[in-house]
Design a protein around this motif. Sequence first.
Motif, PDB file in Angstrom:
ATOM      1  N   VAL A  10      -5.618  13.751   3.071  1.00 46.02           N
ATOM      2  CA  VAL A  10      -4.934  12.417   2.877  1.00 46.02           C
ATOM      3  C   VAL A  10      -4.911  12.004   1.134  1.00 46.02           C
ATOM      4  O   VAL A  10      -6.268  12.057   0.804  1.00 46.02           O
ATOM      5  CB  VAL A  10      -5.438  11.268   3.523  1.00 46.02           C
ATOM      6  CG1 VAL A  10      -4.546   9.989   3.399  1.00 46.02           C
ATOM      7  CG2 VAL A  10      -5.639  11.508   5.084  1.00 46.02           C
ATOM      8  N   THR A  11      -3.980  11.954   0.680  1.00 46.57           N
ATOM      9  CA  THR A  11      -3.774  11.845  -0.781  1.00 46.57           C
ATOM     10  C   THR A  11      -4.112  10.340  -1.024  1.00 46.57           C
ATOM     11  O   THR A  11      -4.147   9.520  -0.101  1.00 46.57           O
ATOM     12  CB  THR A  11      -2.488  12.096  -1.155  1.00 46.57           C
ATOM     13  OG1 THR A  11      -1.449  11.496  -0.831  1.00 46.57           O
ATOM     14  CG2 THR A  11      -2.267  13.563  -1.071  1.00 46.57           C
ATOM     15  N   PHE A  25       0.703   2.116   0.225  1.00 44.12           N
ATOM     16  CA  PHE A  25       0.153   3.117   1.340  1.00 44.12           C
ATOM     17  C   PHE A  25      -0.284   2.550   2.633  1.00 44.12           C
ATOM     18  O   PHE A  25      -0.809   1.311   2.781  1.00 44.12           O
ATOM     19  CB  PHE A  25      -1.298   3.601   0.742  1.00 44.12           C
ATOM     20  CG  PHE A  25      -1.855   4.383   1.594  1.00 44.12           C
ATOM     21  CD1 PHE A  25      -1.534   5.760   2.169  1.00 44.12           C
ATOM     22  CD2 PHE A  25      -3.006   4.310   1.903  1.00 44.12           C
ATOM     23  CE1 PHE A  25      -1.832   6.611   2.780  1.00 44.12           C
ATOM     24  CE2 PHE A  25      -3.845   5.189   2.756  1.00 44.12           C
ATOM     25  CZ  PHE A  25      -3.294   6.348   3.244  1.00 44.12           C
ATOM     26  N   LEU A  26       0.462   3.068   3.573  1.00 41.83           N
ATOM     27  CA  LEU A  26       0.216   2.382   4.972  1.00 41.83           C
ATOM     28  C   LEU A  26      -0.883   3.516   5.682  1.00 41.83           C
ATOM     29  O   LEU A  26      -0.441   4.313   6.203  1.00 41.83           O
ATOM     30  CB  LEU A  26       1.517   2.394   5.897  1.00 41.83           C
ATOM     31  CG  LEU A  26       2.536   1.600   5.328  1.00 41.83           C
ATOM     32  CD1 LEU A  26       3.926   1.404   6.031  1.00 41.83           C
ATOM     33  CD2 LEU A  26       2.090   0.126   4.964  1.00 41.83           C
ATOM     34  N   GLN A  27      -2.102   3.076   5.643  1.00 40.88           N
ATOM     35  CA  GLN A  27      -3.113   3.849   6.363  1.00 40.88           C
ATOM     36  C   GLN A  27      -3.147   4.450   7.473  1.00 40.88           C
ATOM     37  O   GLN A  27      -3.345   5.496   7.813  1.00 40.88           O
ATOM     38  CB  GLN A  27      -4.483   3.235   6.217  1.00 40.88           C
ATOM     39  CG  GLN A  27      -5.834   4.243   6.019  1.00 40.88           C
ATOM     40  CD  GLN A  27      -6.974   3.685   5.646  1.00 40.88           C
ATOM     41  OE1 GLN A  27      -7.093   2.393   5.189  1.00 40.88           O
ATOM     42  NE2 GLN A  27      -8.087   4.294   6.037  1.00 40.88           N
ATOM     43  N   GLU A  28      -2.698   3.479   8.463  1.00 42.41           N
ATOM     44  CA  GLU A  28      -2.641   3.910   9.992  1.00 42.41           C
ATOM     45  C   GLU A  28      -1.759   4.830  10.121  1.00 42.41           C
ATOM     46  O   GLU A  28      -1.855   5.798  10.991  1.00 42.41           O
ATOM     47  CB  GLU A  28      -2.277   2.662  10.831  1.00 42.41           C
ATOM     48  CG  GLU A  28      -3.358   1.468  10.903  1.00 42.41           C
ATOM     49  CD  GLU A  28      -3.062   0.481   9.640  1.00 42.41           C
ATOM     50  OE1 GLU A  28      -2.131   0.447   9.109  1.00 42.41           O
ATOM     51  OE2 GLU A  28      -4.303   0.209   9.146  1.00 42.41           O
ATOM     52  N   SER A  49       5.299  11.354   2.541  1.00 38.25           N
ATOM     53  CA  SER A  49       3.941  11.539   3.636  1.00 38.25           C
ATOM     54  C   SER A  49       2.793  11.401   2.320  1.00 38.25           C
ATOM     55  O   SER A  49       2.932  11.885   1.561  1.00 38.25           O
ATOM     56  CB  SER A  49       4.028  12.855   4.102  1.00 38.25           C
ATOM     57  OG  SER A  49       2.942  13.269   4.665  1.00 38.25           O
ATOM     58  N   ALA A  50       1.757  10.808   2.963  1.00 34.44           N
ATOM     59  CA  ALA A  50       0.466  10.986   2.467  1.00 34.44           C
ATOM     60  C   ALA A  50      -0.427  12.161   2.555  1.00 34.44           C
ATOM     61  O   ALA A  50      -1.606  12.122   2.096  1.00 34.44           O
ATOM     62  CB  ALA A  50      -0.214   9.570   2.731  1.00 34.44           C
ATOM     63  N   ARG A  69       7.519   0.475  12.566  1.00 31.75           N
ATOM     64  CA  ARG A  69       8.080  -0.488  11.509  1.00 31.75           C
ATOM     65  C   ARG A  69       7.248  -0.915  10.541  1.00 31.75           C
ATOM     66  O   ARG A  69       5.873  -1.032  10.632  1.00 31.75           O
ATOM     67  CB  ARG A  69       8.150  -1.747  12.606  1.00 31.75           C
ATOM     68  CG  ARG A  69       9.384  -1.737  13.464  1.00 31.75           C
ATOM     69  CD  ARG A  69       9.598  -2.924  14.329  1.00 31.75           C
ATOM     70  NE  ARG A  69      10.506  -3.121  15.450  1.00 31.75           N
ATOM     71  CZ  ARG A  69      11.562  -3.850  15.284  1.00 31.75           C
ATOM     72  NH1 ARG A  69      11.641  -4.675  14.362  1.00 31.75           N
ATOM     73  NH2 ARG A  69      12.387  -3.783  16.337  1.00 31.75           N
ATOM     74  N   ALA A  70       7.805  -0.969   9.254  1.00 31.05           N
ATOM     75  CA  ALA A  70       6.889  -1.049   8.155  1.00 31.05           C
ATOM     76  C   ALA A  70       7.253  -2.450   7.480  1.00 31.05           C
ATOM     77  O   ALA A  70       6.484  -2.732   6.423  1.00 31.05           O
ATOM     78  CB  ALA A  70       7.347  -0.212   7.286  1.00 31.05           C
TER      79      ALA A  70
END
Length: 169
Positions: free
Chosen positions: A106-107, A78-81, A97-98, A64-65
Amino acid sequence: MNDAKDSPIPAAPRSAQAGDAITRRDFLNEVTAGALGIAGFGSVAVTYQFFSPNVLFEPSPTFRAGHPDLYPVHSVTFLQEQQVYIVRVPEGFYAVSAVCTHLGCVTQWKPDADMIACPCHGSKFKADGTKIEGPAPRPLPHFAISLTVDGELLVDKLQDIKPGQVLKV
């Protein structure tokens, strides 16, 4: 010469008389037993580690975001986890995708240049994941995004979708 007959029998070495002194043989036996004990403990520890499961705990591919209100229009979050960008455009939402398609770095989102950049090898992408330049062989993949019953964004990283698909909210 008479003194020689009256002299007592020579005494045993002092260490044998004391009874609490340790001989060389006893010392070597103790050192050997200690070394074997340490080696045995080490082999038990290594064997336990070998038989214990080697599990890599990763975050769930479906997550869930949050509520759509958390993301302003024309934003890239950006959602790091989860290593995902949540992009909101006037038409709706999409998840990118990052992880760079070149070597998996990881960008980073560069808001001043309005692009996603790979710090390792210089690949550059637009906010929608389209490749601009660099060694990356393909654009960044898009993930399926939907709304839950209670109105939160739900991202599924197991489903790649076409870049043109947007969740309309």
